[in-house]
Design a protein around this motif. Structure first.
Motif, mmCIF file in Angstrom:
data_model
loop_
_atom_site.group_PDB
_atom_site.id
_atom_site.type_symbol
_atom_site.label_atom_id
_atom_site.label_comp_id
_atom_site.label_asym_id
_atom_site.label_seq_id
_atom_site.Cartn_x
_atom_site.Cartn_y
_atom_site.Cartn_z
ATOM 1 N N THR A 1 57.056 79.677 -22.224
ATOM 2 C CA THR A 1 56.791 78.510 -23.381
ATOM 3 C C THR A 1 57.508 77.273 -22.648
ATOM 4 O O THR A 1 58.679 77.425 -22.316
ATOM 5 C CB THR A 1 57.369 78.856 -24.645
ATOM 6 N N ASN B 1 59.377 84.570 -20.604
ATOM 7 C CA ASN B 1 58.792 85.658 -21.095
ATOM 8 C C ASN B 1 58.906 86.788 -20.214
ATOM 9 O O ASN B 1 57.957 86.727 -19.476
ATOM 10 C CB ASN B 1 57.423 85.359 -21.573
ATOM 11 N N SER C 1 54.500 70.774 -26.655
ATOM 12 C CA SER C 1 55.062 71.944 -25.990
ATOM 13 C C SER C 1 53.656 72.934 -25.742
ATOM 14 O O SER C 1 52.473 72.840 -26.421
ATOM 15 C CB SER C 1 55.815 72.738 -26.835
ATOM 16 N N THR D 1 52.115 76.889 -23.437
ATOM 17 C CA THR D 1 52.141 78.007 -22.618
ATOM 18 C C THR D 1 51.837 77.965 -21.389
ATOM 19 O O THR D 1 50.862 77.470 -21.176
ATOM 20 C CB THR D 1 51.657 79.393 -23.506
ATOM 21 N N LEU E 1 61.654 75.459 -19.846
ATOM 22 C CA LEU E 1 60.810 76.501 -20.521
ATOM 23 C C LEU E 1 61.763 77.650 -20.890
ATOM 24 O O LEU E 1 62.847 77.693 -20.663
ATOM 25 C CB LEU E 1 59.782 76.929 -19.496
#
Length: 351
Positions: free
Chosen positions: A335, A279, A231, A233, A276
């Motif tokens: 993410t 954000n 995982s 960003t 994901l």
């Protein structure tokens, strides 16, 4: 009175003792005489046995000598008879073999002209029971298109076709050396058979028609799958680097930058997915890029911390050396979740 009785008894005892001594001595003398007689008889018997044994030995020796002589004479006669019979048989065999060789040397394979002449002389319409025919030079079978040629035997070797023009360009039909019996059935249609040039074929190879050579050629299968191993960003406009390969048939995928390069012209199917967590609030897009140009996209307008899956796929007609990449466009700090089931790319050649 007692003394007188004792004296009388003692006298009687003495008389009886003397009598007994005499009898014992007489018995002893008799035994000695018997023993002497027995010794004489034993000695005579032993002498007779030894004499008889000597006679028996001489008789056996003479008999053995006679038997040996008789056997040697009989064996000698038998050996002479057998040797004579073998000599006669060998001579007869040599004579028969010489006769057979003379007969074999006199046999020759008939020529086709001789066979046809025999048929013509007999006014025959067919010729049978010919064990072998050797035809040298040019030969023509049949005189009309409706004549039939029936072959009931096995053809050994290759069949060579000159074609309609005698130009020296030969087409050879070769059956090769098979490991078993095979049957090849020709199509029931007016068609042209197309050959295939196979070079060290491997598992999953495909046949591709080459218009330049008018041949089918074997090529490696084209297909791949890769995913993000962990995982991380993703921001703004990032190219996704799928860094872990599952398979790569044809060696067409580069995990160092997550790109696929088309090895040849053809139709390809491409798909990609990213799981994901958003954000912020923004439109997030997953796109398929060909040589840097977007050709397909999947868009989701999500809210902060929302879990979404972006999935895009498309069938594309590519030319050799076209490069496929996957781009994310959206807000920063999203993410993504790594793993083969969550964030991946795959593709293969359709045709």
């Amino acid at each position: 009175d007692n003394d007188a009785d004792s004296t009388a008894i003692w006298d009687k005892v003495q008389n009886d003792s003397t009598y007994l001594d005499d009898r014992i001595q007489a018995n002893i003398d008799e035994l000695v005489a018997v023993n002497t007689e027995m010794d004489a008889d034993s000695s005579a018997t032993w002498d007779k046995i030894k004499a008889d044994s000597a006679h028996i030995k001489l008789a056996l020796k003479d008999s053995a000598s006679d038997i040996r002589s008789d056997l040697l004479l009989a064996l000698a006669d038998s050996i002479i008879d057998v040797r004579s019979a073998l000599v006669d048989t060998a001579s007869a065999i040599r004579t028969d073999m010489a006769t057979m060789q003379t007969q074999i040397d006199g046999i020759s394979t008939p020529t086709l002209a001789q066979v046809l002449a025999e048929g013509a002389d007999a006014n025959a319409t067919s010729i049978t029971n010919i064990d072998a025919i050797t035809v040298n030079g040019n030969a023509t079978l049949g005189s009309a298109s409706d004549d039939d040629l029936t072959i009931n035997s096995t053809i050994q070797g290759d069949i060579l076709f000159e074609g309609s023009t005698d130009d020296g360009n030969i087409v050879t039909l070769s059956a090769g050396e098979g490991s078993a019996n095979y049957t090849v059935t020709l199509p029931q249609a007016n068609t042209t058979l197309i050959g295939a040039t196979l070079t060290s074929p491997a598992d999953n190879d495909v046949l591709v028609y080459n218009t330049s050579s008018s041949q089918f050629e074997n090529e490696s299968a084209i297909g791949f799958e890769a995913y993000m191993s962990g995982s991380g960003t993703v921001n703004g406009t990032d190219l996704i680097q799928f860094n872990s390969e599952v398979f790569d048939d044809g060696n067409v995928f580069d995990p160092s930058d997550g790109s696929f390069t088309a090895p040849r012209n053809g139709m390809y199917y491409i798909e990609a997915q990213m799981a994901l967590q958003y954000n912020g609030n923004a439109n997030n897009v997953l796109s398929i890029m060909v040589n840097g140009t977007e050709v397909a996209r999947y868009l989701v307008n999500g809210s902060n911390n929302q879990l979404v899956t972006l999935h895009v796929s498309k069938t594309l007609k590519l030319v050799a050396s076209d490069i496929i990449t996957i781009m994310f466009t959206g807000s920063d700090g999203n993410t993504y979740f790594g793993g083969r089931a969550f964030t991946f790319i795959s593709g293969h050649l359709v045709r």
